[in-house]
Design a protein around this motif. Structure first.
Motif, PDB file in Angstrom:
ATOM      1  N   PRO A   1       0.839  -1.214   0.000  1.00 33.21           N
ATOM      2  CA  PRO A   1       0.000   0.000   0.000  1.00 33.21           C
ATOM      3  C   PRO A   1       0.864   1.251   0.000  1.00 33.21           C
ATOM      4  N   GLU A   2       0.262   2.316  -0.463  1.00 38.61           N
ATOM      5  CA  GLU A   2       1.017   3.566  -0.485  1.00 38.61           C
ATOM      6  C   GLU A   2       0.625   4.421   0.706  1.00 38.61           C
ATOM      7  N   PHE A   3       1.585   4.603   1.593  1.00 39.04           N
ATOM      8  CA  PHE A   3       1.388   5.502   2.737  1.00 39.04           C
ATOM      9  C   PHE A   3       2.282   6.713   2.536  1.00 39.04           C
ATOM     10  N   ASP A   4       1.857   7.846   3.059  1.00 38.96           N
ATOM     11  CA  ASP A   4       2.825   8.942   3.077  1.00 38.96           C
ATOM     12  C   ASP A   4       3.833   8.683   4.178  1.00 38.96           C
ATOM     13  N   GLU A   5       4.879   9.469   4.152  1.00 39.34           N
ATOM     14  CA  GLU A   5       6.030   9.189   5.020  1.00 39.34           C
ATOM     15  C   GLU A   5       5.626   9.058   6.487  1.00 39.34           C
ATOM     16  N   LEU A   6       4.759   9.991   6.916  1.00 40.44           N
ATOM     17  CA  LEU A   6       4.346  10.037   8.314  1.00 40.44           C
ATOM     18  C   LEU A   6       3.632   8.759   8.703  1.00 40.44           C
ATOM     19  N   HIS A   7       2.642   8.406   7.874  1.00 39.20           N
ATOM     20  CA  HIS A   7       1.852   7.201   8.170  1.00 39.20           C
ATOM     21  C   HIS A   7       2.696   5.951   8.087  1.00 39.20           C
ATOM     22  N   LYS A   8       3.619   5.968   7.118  1.00 41.49           N
ATOM     23  CA  LYS A   8       4.445   4.790   6.917  1.00 41.49           C
ATOM     24  C   LYS A   8       5.264   4.519   8.170  1.00 41.49           C
ATOM     25  N   THR A   9       5.838   5.581   8.756  1.00 44.18           N
ATOM     26  CA  THR A   9       6.633   5.414   9.973  1.00 44.18           C
ATOM     27  C   THR A   9       5.755   4.860  11.091  1.00 44.18           C
ATOM     28  N   ALA A  10       4.577   5.467  11.237  1.00 46.46           N
ATOM     29  CA  ALA A  10       3.668   5.000  12.282  1.00 46.46           C
ATOM     30  C   ALA A  10       3.342   3.530  12.093  1.00 46.46           C
ATOM     31  N   ALA A  11       3.071   3.174  10.809  1.00 47.52           N
ATOM     32  CA  ALA A  11       2.699   1.786  10.513  1.00 47.52           C
ATOM     33  C   ALA A  11       3.843   0.845  10.830  1.00 47.52           C
ATOM     34  N   THR A  12       5.032   1.209  10.414  1.00 43.63           N
ATOM     35  CA  THR A  12       6.183   0.328  10.650  1.00 43.63           C
ATOM     36  C   THR A  12       6.423   0.145  12.136  1.00 43.63           C
ATOM     37  N   THR A  13       6.315   1.257  12.867  1.00 46.75           N
ATOM     38  CA  THR A  13       6.533   1.174  14.309  1.00 46.75           C
ATOM     39  C   THR A  13       5.520   0.238  14.957  1.00 46.75           C
ATOM     40  N   LEU A  14       4.273   0.454  14.555  1.00 45.28           N
ATOM     41  CA  LEU A  14       3.200  -0.363  15.118  1.00 45.28           C
ATOM     42  C   LEU A  14       3.434  -1.830  14.818  1.00 45.28           C
ATOM     43  N   LEU A  15       3.759  -2.099  13.556  1.00 43.73           N
ATOM     44  CA  LEU A  15       3.954  -3.492  13.147  1.00 43.73           C
ATOM     45  C   LEU A  15       5.112  -4.118  13.903  1.00 43.73           C
ATOM     46  N   GLU A  16       6.147  -3.343  14.086  1.00 43.82           N
ATOM     47  CA  GLU A  16       7.313  -3.869  14.788  1.00 43.82           C
ATOM     48  C   GLU A  16       6.961  -4.237  16.214  1.00 43.82           C
TER      49      GLU A  16
END
Lengths: 516, 332
Positions: free
Chosen positions: A136-151
């Protein structure tokens, strides 16, 4: 020995065939083994409302998929003046209503009656491997949040299933942290949340899809579909509740649509709306099974008693009970050693008792037979030939029966009117035999044999009127094979009868005294 | 205890109804031979051909319209017995001990009958009242058996008969059936006749039962059974054993009587003899059946077989091992 072996092979074959057919009917055709087994049949009505703009109208609506664990008894489509067709598509069935021109408020209905099958079908095997999910395409901000959450979630989980659950629980947590708030935004819709979960999983390289379904609850109106997430884990799709993270299909939940194709498309209309209402009805499982299998034309059903007209079916209901009576007679005579007058007279009396009910039947029987015996003893003094005498007894029996009916009617005792259910010939024969027995062996023998017959008849009656037995004999005629096998085995019984333990009991006492 | 255990009965070798029907009757008695014994007229003719003594046949009535001739048939005979040819269990037997010129007929009990009563009885028999399955029947009129003096004190208003069970030609068990007041002059155990077990070896009484209970003396005459010995015992056994050749039935009950003048004679054969004989003998049939079943072939003459039976089935001749207490049927 050879004959014995052959007999036992036959017995085993009959037993196997009988029990096998019963199990087949129970497990495959869904016949319940008990008469009171009930099932909830849900009737779901979907109502599609929209306002037409005066242009050609096409309404396309997703229909629930037909799976083996759900049996559809009826599907109806209604909407005035619309052309209708059902279209299969790769994503599932769709209903399509169409009209050249329409304007103003329009309504289309879809009604479905269904119940859940007993046999649990193994969870759905994926027909083919789903494609690798697109990132999926996230903007930078969301992408960081998503990665953090997933981790954070990944660290807490050992396998994919736990990871998905953990992810859902974290997203729904009451005390969301920054990342979650950012991802969920404020007041996220259910659809948004579903999509978010699917997207997050896609980041992890896990295939997931949206599932829409309906909670089945009685008397609900204006319901809407709930969103679930189905995740591809280890060769199968697992359903997750997107609020609680629970796996598996909830009870009374109808999966309506899988995949992200739209639920409803309206071309040439606006303000389209869809609402569901649900009603529950309780039906006997047996009736549902008969209906379902007759419509499916299962071979076993096509050649069964159910294919007969109702009148014949009712006749068979009684006839199929006779083997039970026969089994009782065999047991009573061979194992217990009760003497009856006439081998199968008890069954015929039992059949009559079924019609008259027990107590009034016995009273009537005793009344007719004792009156008949009195008159028969007078007839024997008239020096009649045998055939003439038994014919005379028949006529006397009919007169007694008529008398009982009329007198009881005057007194308002309705039960006694059922006297006509006793077969006259049987009564006459009973009277004749009893009277001969009386003359030759004395009243004691009459009491023994008459009592034995009546006792056997009552026991046979109790078995034959048992609801469960009645239900089983009619719905599982294969039981007759089992019954037959039992009777064949009993025919080999050479041990003592219960009555013989009494008959020879004096031997034992003398044996003891002798040994002293 | 009103009930005994099946285990005890089995250890005594008692044969039950199911085993009798299955292991003896259906195994040793071919169905097509039944009419030979179910029809007493046939049995009588067969016995006469085989040289076996039977009561004299005074006449038969086969058709209803012959019933009116009954008076003439009966006229020359002072005493007679009327019985159905296909009756069973002593049903329909009418005994007349004397009649006078007014055509009054007297039963042993002293009861008086008119000719019309006898005619009705005869016509009932012909229409099948007493026959198995209600089939039309033939009436037999036989000479009355004269009570042998040896039984004079052991009998009440009737003739005692001797039931001998013959298995594959071997007499294996015997019982004397004594008429009593309770049995109404009939020799039927379930009607109250006394059953006396008889020692196959000697013909002397062993035990006596009435209604399944041990009795020590005749209930009417009070005579004790201890000194009772049946005369002509060998002859009786011989006659019974010969019935095997005569009928071909492997398991049969021969009913014999002792006539004061003519000696032992066969009155009836039974293809389904009852089991009360075991109670009267206080012994089971199974060991004896098992012994005979163990023979590859049976002895050729009734005489040889009687000899075997007398040595092996006599009381006290404990030649049977407990192992042999089961019949062949229960082995397989």
């Amino acid at each position: 020995m050879n004959a014995k072996l052959r007999l036992y092979i036959l017995v085993i074959l009959l037993m196997g065939l009988g029990i096998g057919l019963i199990l087949y009917k129970h497990y495959v055709l869904g016949f319940p083994l008990l008469p009171d087994h009930k099932k909830s049949v849900w009737t779901v009505e979907a109502k599609v409302d929209f306002t037409a703009r005066g242009d050609p109208v096409i309404v396309s609506f997703a229909l629930p998929p037909q799976t083996p664990d759900i049996i559809f008894t009826q599907e109806e489509f209604a909407s005035p003046d619309y052309g209708f067709s059902e279209l299969p598509s790769t994503a599932g069935r769709r209903a399509q209503w169409s009209k050249r021109t329409a304007s103003g408020p329009q309504t289309a209905y879809y009604r479905l009656s269904m119940y859940e099958a007993d046999h649990n079908v193994a969870s759905q095997q994926a027909s083919d491997l789903p494609p690798e999910p697109e990132k999926p395409e996230f903007d930078e901000l969301h992408k960081t949040a998503a990665t953090t959450l997933l981790e954070q979630v990944r660290n807490k989980s050992a396998n994919t299933e736990i990871l998905v659950r953990e992810l859902i629980v974290t997203l729904n947590s009451n005390t969301p942290n920054q990342n979650q708030n950012l991802l969920l935004k404020e007041q996220a819709t259910e659809d948004y949340k579903t999509q978010l979960i699917i997207d997050l999983l896609a980041l992890e390289g896990i295939s997931a899809r949206i599932v829409r379904g309906l909670y089945l609850q009685n008397n609900r109106r204006r319901q809407s579909l709930s969103n679930f997430v189905e995740v591809y884990i280890g060769n199968e799709w697992l359903l997750f509740n997107q609020t609680t993270g629970k796996t598996g299909k909830p009870k009374n939940f109808l999966v309506w649509q899988r995949g992200d194709e739209s639920l409803l498309d309206v071309v040439g209309g606006k303000d389209s709306q869809i609402s569901f209402s649900i009603i529950k009805n309780v039906h006997s499982t047996r009736n549902l099974a008969v209906k379902d299998n007759l419509s499916k034309q299962a071979t076993l059903m096509d050649f069964s008693i159910y294919s007969l007209p109702i009148e014949q079916q009712n006749a068979f209901k009684v006839i199929l009970l006779l083997p039970i009576g026969a089994l009782i007679v065999v047991i009573m005579r061979l194992l217990i050693g009760i003497r009856t007058s006439g081998t199968f007279m008890p069954i015929l009396i039992a059949l009559a008792l079924i019609q008259t009910t027990l107590i009034s039947g016995i009273i009537i029987f005793l009344l007719v037979v004792s009156t008949g015996l009195l008159i028969r003893s007078y007839l024997s003094r008239l020096n009649l030939l045998f055939v003439a005498r038994i014919s005379a007894v028949i006529i006397v029996v009919i007169i007694i029966m008529a008398g009982i009916s009329i007198v009881s009617n005057k007194f308002g005792i309705d039960q006694a009117m059922t006297v006509t259910f006793f077969p006259m010939i049987i009564l006459s024969w009973t009277i004749e035999r009893m009277s001969v027995l009386w003359e030759e062996d004395g009243p004691r023998e009459v009491l023994i044999q008459g009592g034995g017959s009546l006792l056997t008849a009552i026991i046979a009656y109790l078995f034959m009127t048992n609801r469960t037995i009645e239900y089983l004999t009619f719905n599982f005629p294969e039981l007759m094979l089992v019954n037959l096998a039992l009777i064949l085995v009993l025919g080999q019984y050479t041990g003592y009868r219960l009555s013989e333990l009494y008959r020879f009991h004096s031997l034992e006492r003398r044996n003891v005294t002798h040994q002293r | 205890m009103l009930l005994t255990s099946a285990k005890k009965l089995r250890s005594m070798g008692i044969i039950g109804m199911n085993q009798r029907n299955f292991g003896l009757i259906s195994r040793y008695n071919p169905r097509h031979l039944y009419p030979l014994v179910d029809d007493k007229l046939k049995t009588k003719l067969l016995a006469q051909k085989a040289g076996i003594t039977v009561p004299t046949l005074l006449g038969t009535v086969e058709f209803q319209h012959d019933v009116k001739l009954l008076g003439e048939i009966l006229q020359p005979h002072e005493q007679f017995v009327i019985k159905p040819a296909k009756g069973s269990g002593g049903k329909g037997i009418l005994v007349i001990v004397k009649h006078d010129e007014h055509r009054h007929y007297f039963k042993p009990s002293g009861e008086t009958l008119q000719l019309v009563d006898i005619k009705r009885h005869v016509s009932n028999i012909i229409s099948g009242l007493h026959s198995l399955g209600g089939k039309t029947d033939t009436v037999m009129i036989e000479s009355l058996i004269q009570l042998d003096p040896v039984f004079a004190d052991y009998s009440y208003e009737g003739i005692p008969d001797i039931r001998i069970i013959v298995f594959r030609g071997y007499p294996i068990m015997a019982m004397l059936r004594l008429t009593t007041h309770a049995s109404d002059g009939k020799a039927n155990l379930h009607q109250g006749a006394v059953g006396v077990g008889i020692d196959i070896g000697t013909g002397s009484a062993l035990h006596a039962v009435q209604f399944g209970k041990t009795v020590l003396h005749h209930p009417d005459t009070q005579k004790t059974f201890s000194e009772l010995v049946i005369p002509h015992w060998d002859k009786l056994l011989q006659l019974a054993a010969a019935c095997y050749e005569m009928t071909g039935l492997g398991y049969l009950g021969a009913d014999l009587v002792l006539d004061r003048d003519k000696g032992p004679m066969i009155i009836e054969l039974n293809a389904r003899p009852g089991l009360s004989i075991q109670v009267a003998n206080f012994a089971g049939l199974a060991p004896r059946v098992a012994l005979v079943e163990s023979f590859e072939s049976i002895d050729a003459t009734p005489g040889q077989r009687v000899l075997f039976s007398k040595t092996h089935f006599a009381t006290g001749s404990n030649t049977l091992s407990p192992r042999q207490e089961r019949t062949r049927e229960s082995d397989d």
